[in-house]
Enzyme design. Structure first.
Site: not given
Length: 349
Positions: A80, A83, A185, A238, A306
């Site tokens: 995977c 991570c 979030q 926005e 981010c």
């Protein structure tokens, strides 16, 4: 060449969840490794004439003291790709992220900033924090995740990052309305941590005016409005129309406009504002929006980022216009991955 194996000494961490090694003078971006290790790599992307290759560490010959067994059976080479850091101790994960943020600011903005990444509450030793989790459905009805930089599937029983409950749209004890599929979030500790950080650096005062850009459903606008009060003014811009409509519900008393942030600022709200919150998507605010912000002469700008590279590029643009990086906090709201969230304060020199 893909499939080539070689022994390498692993160098520093880099932005993207890999470390940099050298092989015959060529840079190799190595996943599943740690700085200082000696490993056997297997090249996963690259050809003879390429300036760099990508590779996985498939055998560890000399391990870092920060290496730990991955808690997830699906983490590692040829598995995977979700991570980056399951093989890294929690403390070292955070210090690696801090090194990446520092390196991006040094390389792209010419700043020497030491960065400490803060742990936030709401996860279980870096697991069980992802409140929105998507799997790929296999033809047999089972679940799968994708390999890194691939459409190839890895059958899984579960993802250990998945929270035991879905998203709870709560910040500082207040419920927020969010549309199905709308942005919020994913780490349950992130909203409180980011709101506290933004309010802490801006210190909004009664009667001040604030511009909340990329405002989403009004997370920051709500608490800015509380601070500036009835004598103040909060404008939320926005791009997503559903989120913009909900921001009025979530933050009573604000002014809300839906549209591309750069286009809205070019056409309206051209007066001075005391405060600005910038929370752009991963690619950053970019020059057009940054220059629109500084044209409104705010006393303080809180930049929520981010992506450290995008943050550093925009910080450099702010510097061109006389706004300096005053402080920076970083938060580990994406444990086990290379991602990190930052809150930077920019102010006139």
């Amino acid at each position: 060449m893909v499939g080539t194996r070689a022994e390498v000494e692993v160098g520093p961490i880099a932005h993207g969840g890999f470390c940099v090694a050298r092989l015959d003078g060529r840079a190799v971006f190595v996943r599943h490794s740690l700085p200082g290790e000696r490993v056997v790599i297997e090249v996963t992307e690259g050809a003879t004439g390429d300036t760099f290759w990508r590779a996985d560490a498939v055998e560890v010959l000399s391990a870092s003291p920060d290496r730990v067994p991955a808690p997830c059976p699906y983490a590692g080479p040829d598995a995977c790709g979700g991570c980056d850091f399951q093989h890294v101790s929690r403390g070292r994960q955070r210090s690696l992220k801090g090194e990446v943020v520092s390196e991006q600011l040094r390389r792209l903005a010419g700043l020497d900033v030491a960065v400490t990444v803060e742990q936030v509450p709401g996860d279980d030793e870096g697991l069980r924090w992802r409140t929105r989790q998507r799997y790929v459905e296999r033809p047999d009805g089972g679940k799968a995740m994708r390999k890194h930089r691939s459409h190839e599937l890895v059958p899984v029983d579960e993802c250990l990052l998945e929270a035991p409950h879905g998203p709870r749209h709560v910040a500082m004890g207040i419920d927020f309305e969010v549309a199905d599929g709308g942005f919020w979030q994913v780490h349950p500790g992130a909203p409180d941590a980011l709101v506290e950080a933004v309010l802490g650096v801006l210190d909004p005062q009664p009667g001040e005016s604030a511009l909340d850009l990329y405002a989403g459903v009004g997370l920051f606008a709500r608490f800015l409005q509380d601070r500036v009060g009835e004598s103040g003014r909060v404008v939320a811009v926005e791009g997503d129309r559903r989120a913009s409509r909900l921001s009025i519900t979530n933050a009573p008393g604000i002014e809300a406009t839906a549209g591309d942030v750069g286009e809205v600022l070019a056409a309206s709200y051209d007066g001075a504002f005391d405060l600005v919150v910038l929370d752009p998507p991963r690619e950053g605010a970019k020059r057009t929006v940054v220059e629109q912000v500084v044209a409104r002469t705010p006393r303080a700008v809180a930049y929520v980022a981010c992506d450290p590279a995008a943050l550093a590029r925009d910080v450099a643009i702010f510097a061109e216009h006389g706004y300096a990086l005053v402080s920076l906090r970083a938060f580990d709201v994406f444990p086990m991955t290379h991602h990190v969230e930052c809150v930077a304060l920019l102010a006139p020199r």
